[in-house]
Design a protein around this motif. Structure first.
Motif, PDB file in Angstrom:
ATOM      1  N   LEU A   1      -8.522   5.436   1.282  1.00  0.00           N
ATOM      2  CA  LEU A   1      -7.355   4.661   1.702  1.00  0.00           C
ATOM      3  C   LEU A   1      -6.667   5.233   2.929  1.00  0.00           C
ATOM      4  CD1 LEU A   1      -5.711   3.871  -1.764  1.00  0.00           C
ATOM      5  CD2 LEU A   1      -7.310   2.498  -0.440  1.00  0.00           C
TER       6      LEU A   1
ATOM      7  N   PHE B   1      -2.577   1.996  -7.112  1.00  0.00           N
ATOM      8  CA  PHE B   1      -3.666   1.159  -6.640  1.00  0.00           C
ATOM      9  C   PHE B   1      -4.408   0.441  -7.768  1.00  0.00           C
ATOM     10  CE2 PHE B   1      -2.807   4.713  -3.748  1.00  0.00           C
ATOM     11  CZ  PHE B   1      -2.233   3.982  -2.713  1.00  0.00           C
TER      12      PHE B   1
ATOM     13  N   GLN C   1      -6.592  -3.005   1.110  1.00  0.00           N
ATOM     14  CA  GLN C   1      -5.242  -3.188   0.587  1.00  0.00           C
ATOM     15  C   GLN C   1      -4.575  -4.373   1.278  1.00  0.00           C
ATOM     16  OE1 GLN C   1      -4.074  -1.257  -2.044  1.00  0.00           O
ATOM     17  NE2 GLN C   1      -6.196  -0.552  -1.985  1.00  0.00           N
TER      18      GLN C   1
ATOM     19  N   LYS D   1       0.816  -1.221   0.000  1.00  0.00           N
ATOM     20  CA  LYS D   1       0.000   0.000   0.000  1.00  0.00           C
ATOM     21  C   LYS D   1       0.843   1.262   0.000  1.00  0.00           C
ATOM     22  CE  LYS D   1      -3.569   2.236   2.863  1.00  0.00           C
ATOM     23  NZ  LYS D   1      -4.430   2.065   4.057  1.00  0.00           N
TER      24      LYS D   1
END
Length: 527
Positions: free
Chosen positions: A346, A247, A389, A240
């Motif tokens: 995220l 991504f 993730q 990540k």
């Protein structure tokens, strides 16, 4: 020995550990032969579709072929959805299907369907055994065909009159699956094109995981220093926090990463499967492409090939990184990476409600790097593909070829059998959950432990969104549900219904720590 005894020997020779399915009159001899195997466990499931899903996920995680079985007629047609799903997700699965004897196949007959023809469009190879002496050859070819790139499903049909025949035949010696790679001149030419570019952009797909070429691809990325995006099924190849990780892509809406593709002057596409999303939908500006894959490209105006490296991905990538790669560090304008992180949620933090986003953050924060997360198909699938993730590749299992609802619960069984030491969490909507809910009994019988999260909004939410957008109404998208907690308890497992994210975190911690098969129902009426 009877033919099915030889068949089981062949399966043992191929390294088979589990066969998932439901027996019937035409497969009684096969199950009898399996009962004497010291290597293979027959897992009798509650539905043939669940058996195929189990074989599919087992194959993806074990890097072996999954095996399932059914009887003829409705047993076989029940198997079809899971078999088609395996083929479109490039998962090696071999299905052994019973059939009526030859004496009934030329006329109208009870439960008889031409299964070879029915399955042909959904598999790599569809074959009926017509001579028991060819059984060993056919089984070995079936496994080789299923596993060769691109992998997929194969069906082998065994007529009832052959199953019990006494024959003398040996299993065929197993040989490695052949590999090949591009010639040196093509690799050198590809590197020259990469070195001459100014803004290369890397797209990686699940073929990298299938070829076990993750380390080589990571090395290539670190040399080139260009932006990277993953298909849904390739998540986890870059961590990540990797600075080049932009991504996931492949969404019909909120696919901000496409702005980065439009700024590139060269796309390096590694192990990507077009079945996830066609180039027309992500390369609208027709940026030139270097295609690196196990099979040749299907070029069109939206996939303009500059170079094509075809062969075993691990070997191809090894050859590439042995050459001099000029670093091409660049960042798409507009602070795109931070913009994607905001849209995909995220950064974590602010959301304290019991929502799919906060649930995914809690799972990501509280689980180890070997945790396997399975997503069913529904509106939550995009949330998982965007927000969650994984810490390692091949730890998020998503049905994205056929995109078939109902895969999560049986898939969790296949995952736990493939990786018994790894925690498994499956996330499903209420629609997908009830399609194969009966397989919880299979999990209980096998003594398997995993966590099921059922997102309950009493509707087909994705279809509701599409209906409202296109037609202005949501007719036919709502339904009623049972009490999932009580339903779970009726199977003898733990059922919980948290009302806050804090309570969810406590329940999840307890389920993972106590190693207990647990269902967690999340009410999402207000999301």
């Amino acid at each position: 020995m009877k033919a099915t005894d030889i068949l089981v020997q062949c399966l043992e020779n191929e390294g088979v550990e589990y066969i998932f399915g439901i027996m019937g009159k035409e497969t009684l001899d096969l199950v009898d032969s399996l009962s004497r195997s010291k290597q293979i466990q027959f897992v009798n499931t509650r539905h043939e579709q669940g058996a195929a899903f189990m074989a599919d996920v087992y194959a993806r995680l074990s890097h072996k072929a999954g095996v399932c079985t059914s009887t003829l007629g409705p047993g076989a047609t029940n198997l079809l959805t899971g078999i088609a799903s395996a083929t479109l997700d490039f998962s090696p699965v071999v299905a052994i299907i019973g059939q009526v004897g030859f004496e009934r196949q030329h006329k109208e007959s009870h439960q008889y369907l031409d299964l070879v023809k029915i399955f042909e469009p959904a598999v790599k190879w569809s074959i009926q055994i017509k001579d028991s002496l060819t059984l060993a050859e056919i089984v070995h070819k079936a496994f080789r065909t299923a596993k060769m790139e691109k992998p997929g499903a194969v069906i082998v049909e065994l007529p009832e009159n052959l199953a019990a025949q006494e024959i003398s035949n040996d299993a065929i010696t197993i040989t490695p699956t052949p590999t090949f790679m591009s010639v040196d001149e093509e690799i050198i030419a590809a590197i020259a094109k990469i070195n001459n570019s100014q803004r290369p952009f890397i797209i990686i797909g699940n073929g990298v995981i299938r070829a076990e070429a993750v380390t080589e691809v990571q090395t290539f990325i670190n040399f080139l220093q260009a932006p990277v995006i993953h298909s849904m099924k390739a998540k986890g190849i870059l961590p990540k926090d990797h600075p080049f990780n932009y991504f996931t892509f492949g969404f019909s809406q909120q696919d901000e990463v496409l702005l980065g593709i439009e700024m590139a002057d060269l796309l390096i596409v590694i192990g990507y499967d077009f079945v996830e999303r066609l180039p027309k939908e992500w390369n609208k500006k027709k940026v030139p492409v270097i295609h690196i894959n196990a099979v040749s490209a299907e070029p069109d105006e939206y996939y303009p090939l500059q170079s094509e490296l075809v062969g075993d991905l691990k070997r191809v990538m090894q050859a590439l990184i042995e050459l001099e790669i000029n670093p091409k560090p660049w960042e798409p304008s507009g602070n795109l990476r931070e913009q994607i992180k905001q849209v995909f949620h995220l950064n974590g933090g602010a959301d304290s409600s019991l929502s799919i986003t906060s649930i995914l953050h809690a799972i990501e924060k509280r689980t180890c790097e070997n945790t396997i997360v399975l997503s069913d198909v529904g509106s939550h699938k995009n949330s998982i593909a965007q927000t969650y993730q994984p810490k390692k590749p091949n730890k998020v299992i998503i049905s994205n070829g056929l995109a078939s609802m109902g895969i999560a619960i049986p898939g969790a069984i296949g995952a736990k059998l493939a990786c018994p030491a790894d925690p498994v969490i499956c996330i499903t909507g209420d629609g997908g959950a009830l399609m194969n809910f009966a397989e919880i009994e299979t999990a209980v019988r096998l003594g398997l432990v995993f966590v099921m999260i059922v997102l309950n909004d009493s509707k087909l939410k994705l279809e509701e969104q599409m209906m409202l957008k296109k037609l202005g109404n949501n007719h036919g998208t709502a339904f009623g549900n049972p009490d999932f907690v009580q339903l779970a308890k009726s199977f003898g497992i733990r059922g919980e219904r948290p009302v806050s994210i804090q309570e969810f975190e406590e329940i999840l911690d307890k389920a993972l720590a106590q190693n207990e098969l647990t269902l967690i129902e999340i009410k999402l009426e207000n999301e």
